[in-house]
Design a protein around this motif. Structure first.
Motif, PDB file in Angstrom:
ATOM      1  N   PRO A 227       0.838  -1.202   0.000  1.00 52.80           N
ATOM      2  CA  PRO A 227       0.000   0.000   0.000  1.00 52.80           C
ATOM      3  C   PRO A 227       0.871   1.250   0.000  1.00 52.80           C
ATOM      4  N   CYS A 228       0.807   2.016  -1.072  1.00 57.93           N
ATOM      5  CA  CYS A 228       1.681   3.180  -1.203  1.00 57.93           C
ATOM      6  C   CYS A 228       0.971   4.511  -0.971  1.00 57.93           C
ATOM      7  N   LEU A 229      -0.356   4.547  -1.161  1.00 62.16           N
ATOM      8  CA  LEU A 229      -1.111   5.787  -0.980  1.00 62.16           C
ATOM      9  C   LEU A 229      -2.478   5.486  -0.400  1.00 62.16           C
ATOM     10  N   LEU A 230      -2.998   6.429   0.380  1.00 64.69           N
ATOM     11  CA  LEU A 230      -4.377   6.348   0.839  1.00 64.69           C
ATOM     12  C   LEU A 230      -5.291   7.012  -0.177  1.00 64.69           C
ATOM     13  N   LYS A 231      -6.493   6.488  -0.306  1.00 64.41           N
ATOM     14  CA  LYS A 231      -7.493   7.109  -1.167  1.00 64.41           C
ATOM     15  C   LYS A 231      -8.631   7.645  -0.307  1.00 64.41           C
ATOM     16  N   TYR A 232      -9.178   8.774  -0.740  1.00 65.34           N
ATOM     17  CA  TYR A 232     -10.218   9.449   0.032  1.00 65.34           C
ATOM     18  C   TYR A 232     -11.499   9.575  -0.788  1.00 65.34           C
ATOM     19  N   CYS A 233     -12.629   9.390  -0.110  1.00 65.44           N
ATOM     20  CA  CYS A 233     -13.945   9.649  -0.689  1.00 65.44           C
ATOM     21  C   CYS A 233     -14.577  10.805   0.078  1.00 65.44           C
ATOM     22  N   ARG A 234     -15.729  11.255  -0.415  1.00 66.11           N
ATOM     23  CA  ARG A 234     -16.407  12.376   0.247  1.00 66.11           C
ATOM     24  C   ARG A 234     -17.843  12.016   0.571  1.00 66.11           C
ATOM     25  N   ASN A 235     -18.231  12.326   1.796  1.00 65.83           N
ATOM     26  CA  ASN A 235     -19.631  12.261   2.196  1.00 65.83           C
ATOM     27  C   ASN A 235     -20.250  13.641   2.014  1.00 65.83           C
ATOM     28  N   ARG A 236     -21.483  13.702   1.552  1.00 64.74           N
ATOM     29  CA  ARG A 236     -22.152  14.994   1.407  1.00 64.74           C
ATOM     30  C   ARG A 236     -23.364  15.045   2.321  1.00 64.74           C
ATOM     31  N   ASP A 237     -23.474  16.155   3.068  1.00 61.02           N
ATOM     32  CA  ASP A 237     -24.628  16.316   3.954  1.00 61.02           C
ATOM     33  C   ASP A 237     -25.777  16.979   3.204  1.00 61.02           C
ATOM     34  N   THR A 238     -26.829  17.333   3.925  1.00 57.65           N
ATOM     35  CA  THR A 238     -28.039  17.887   3.300  1.00 57.65           C
ATOM     36  C   THR A 238     -27.786  19.242   2.649  1.00 57.65           C
ATOM     37  N   THR A 239     -26.725  19.932   3.087  1.00 53.14           N
ATOM     38  CA  THR A 239     -26.413  21.240   2.496  1.00 53.14           C
ATOM     39  C   THR A 239     -25.527  21.116   1.265  1.00 53.14           C
ATOM     40  N   GLY A 240     -25.085  19.883   0.976  1.00 54.81           N
ATOM     41  CA  GLY A 240     -24.238  19.669  -0.187  1.00 54.81           C
ATOM     42  C   GLY A 240     -22.760  19.739   0.109  1.00 54.81           C
ATOM     43  N   LYS A 241     -22.390  20.039   1.361  1.00 50.64           N
ATOM     44  CA  LYS A 241     -20.979  20.120   1.725  1.00 50.64           C
ATOM     45  C   LYS A 241     -20.415  18.711   1.896  1.00 50.64           C
ATOM     46  N   GLY A 242     -19.189  18.536   1.464  1.00 54.71           N
ATOM     47  CA  GLY A 242     -18.553  17.221   1.536  1.00 54.71           C
ATOM     48  C   GLY A 242     -17.482  17.162   2.597  1.00 54.71           C
ATOM     49  N   SER A 243     -17.350  15.992   3.237  1.00 56.64           N
ATOM     50  CA  SER A 243     -16.279  15.764   4.209  1.00 56.64           C
ATOM     51  C   SER A 243     -15.512  14.515   3.784  1.00 56.64           C
ATOM     52  N   PRO A 244     -14.189  14.612   3.660  1.00 58.78           N
ATOM     53  CA  PRO A 244     -13.402  13.476   3.171  1.00 58.78           C
ATOM     54  C   PRO A 244     -13.248  12.399   4.238  1.00 58.78           C
ATOM     55  N   TYR A 245     -13.158  11.148   3.793  1.00 61.87           N
ATOM     56  CA  TYR A 245     -12.861  10.044   4.687  1.00 61.87           C
ATOM     57  C   TYR A 245     -12.049   9.003   3.909  1.00 61.87           C
ATOM     58  N   LYS A 246     -11.249   8.231   4.638  1.00 64.88           N
ATOM     59  CA  LYS A 246     -10.417   7.211   4.015  1.00 64.88           C
ATOM     60  C   LYS A 246     -11.303   6.067   3.533  1.00 64.88           C
ATOM     61  N   CYS A 247     -11.178   5.725   2.266  1.00 68.98           N
ATOM     62  CA  CYS A 247     -12.053   4.683   1.731  1.00 68.98           C
ATOM     63  C   CYS A 247     -11.304   3.611   0.949  1.00 68.98           C
ATOM     64  N   GLY A 248      -9.990   3.640   0.935  1.00 68.54           N
ATOM     65  CA  GLY A 248      -9.249   2.619   0.212  1.00 68.54           C
ATOM     66  C   GLY A 248      -7.774   2.954   0.119  1.00 68.54           C
ATOM     67  N   ILE A 249      -7.069   2.127  -0.602  1.00 68.54           N
ATOM     68  CA  ILE A 249      -5.633   2.339  -0.779  1.00 68.54           C
ATOM     69  C   ILE A 249      -5.272   2.173  -2.247  1.00 68.54           C
ATOM     70  N   LYS A 250      -4.124   2.739  -2.601  1.00 71.46           N
ATOM     71  CA  LYS A 250      -3.521   2.470  -3.896  1.00 71.46           C
ATOM     72  C   LYS A 250      -2.333   1.546  -3.661  1.00 71.46           C
ATOM     73  N   SER A 251      -2.205   0.520  -4.476  1.00 72.21           N
ATOM     74  CA  SER A 251      -1.110  -0.436  -4.319  1.00 72.21           C
ATOM     75  C   SER A 251      -0.037  -0.179  -5.366  1.00 72.21           C
TER      76      SER A 251
END
Length: 274
Positions: A227-251
Motif C-alpha cells: 500500500p503506497c497511498l491512501l485514497k479518500y472519498c467524500r460524504n455529502r450532507d443535506t447542504t451539499g458540503k462534503g467531508s473526506p474520509y479514508k475509503c481505500g488504498i492504492k497499491s
C-alpha cells in the motif's frame, strides 16, 4: 517472524478498492496476508505487519527461487531495511543460506502510515493481487559497510533484522552523509574498497571466474505489492458540503538493484553469466 494480534473492532468502513476494508482498532499491531503474483508468474504470500506504537511496517515474502525477503520501514528514524536470506549452494562449499542487509533512507510518502496499515483487512484472502502502479527500478550503489554493534543509532530494528548478516550489512555514501549531519557517530560506518588503487581491476562478479577474487556483486529484488497511498472519498450532507474520509488504498510495485563490494566471488554465486 510475525506474531498475530487479536484486535477488537469499533467501526468499519467499506472499501471498493482491492476488496480491502479499513477497521478502527484499539490494538497497536496487526497482520495482513496477501497472495501476490511475482514477475516470473509464480504466486507467493506476502505477510504485512504494522506496529503503530513503534511506527513501523514489515513486509515479508519468499521469491520463486526460495530467497526469503524481509523489508522494514522505520518511520520514526526514516530508515528502510532490506534483508535477503539466500539459499546456499552446498555442493559449491556455501553454507545453508547467506544473509544480506541493505540500509537506506526512507523518503516521505513511499508507504502509507503505520496506523493506516494496521487497519487494513481484505474480504477475499484467496484473491491474487497485482499492483495498480509499477514504479521504476532504483539502482543503489552500496559502498559503505555498517558496524552491527553500533547500528542501533540508525534504527533499533537493524540488530534483530541483520544479526545473521553481520559481515554483509551495506548502505550508501549519500545516506551516510545525511546521518553524520544528524549526529550519528562515524564509527557506525566503514568505507568499502572502491578504486583501483585499493583493489586493482575490480570486475563485476558476473564476469569474474576466480571464486576467491574480489568483485562487484549485484542483487535485485522487487516488492510486488504494497500500500503506497491512501485514497479518500467524500460524504455529502443535506447542504451539499462534503467531508473526506479514508475509503481505500492504492497499491504499488517497486524494484531495487543493489551493487556492492565482496572480498571474493564465493559470496556472490547467484550473480553469474548464464
Amino acid at each position: 517472524m510475525f506474531g498475530s494480534c487479536v484486535l477488537p473492532v469499533s467501526a468499519r468502513i467499506n472499501s471498493f478498492l482491492w476488496a480491502l476494508i479499513f477497521l478502527t482498532t484499539f490494538g497497536l499491531c496487526s497482520e495482513l496476508k496477501v497472495r501476490v503474483r511475482l514477475a516470473d508468474g509464480q504466486i507467493t504470500e506476502e505477510v504485512l505487519e504494522a506496529d503503530s506504537e513503534k511506527d513501523s511496517i514489515t513486509l515479508e515474502f519468499k521469491q520463486g527461487d526460495g530467497t526469503l525477503i524481509t523489508f522494514v520501514a522505520d518511520f520514526k528514524q526514516d530508515v528502510k531495511i532490506f534483508r535477503a536470506l539466500i539459499l546456499g549452494e552446498l555442493e559449491r562449499g556455501q553454507s545453508q543460506y547467506q544473509a544480506l542487509c541493505f540500509i537506506s533512507r526512507l523518503n516521505h510518502n513511499e508507504f502509507i502510515p503505520s496506523e493506516s496499515m494496521a487497519r487494513l483487512r481484505q474480504k477475499n484472502p484467496r484473491a491474487i493481487r497485482m499492483a495498480e502502479e509499477r514504479r521504476g527500478l532504483d539502482q543503489l550503489t552500496m559502498n559503505v559497510a555498517l558496524n552491527l554493534s553500533r547500528a542501533w543509532q540508525l534504527s533499533s530494528h537493524i540488530y534483530n533484522m541483520c544479526s545473521e548478516a553481520r559481515e554483509a550489512i551495506y548502505t550508501r555514501e549519500r545516506d551516510v552523509q545525511h546521518w553524520l549531519e544528524r549526529g550519528v557517530e562515524g564509527s557506525v560506518f566503514e568505507t568499502l574498497p572502491q578504486s583501483v588503487d585499493v583493489v586493482p581491476v575490480l570486475l563485476s562478479c558476473r564476469s569474474t571466474r576466480d571464486l576467491w577474487q574480489p568483485c562487484s556483486c549485484s542483487f535485485s529484488l522487487r516488492l510486488e505489492w504494497y500500500p503506497c497511498l491512501l485514497k479518500y472519498c467524500r460524504n455529502r450532507d443535506t447542504t451539499g458540503k462534503g467531508s473526506p474520509y479514508k475509503c481505500g488504498i492504492k497499491s504499488c510495485s517497486k524494484g531495487y538493484h543493489f551493487t556492492y563490494y565482496v572480498p571474493h566471488k564465493q559470496l556472490c554465486l547467484w550473480d553469474e553469466e548464464t
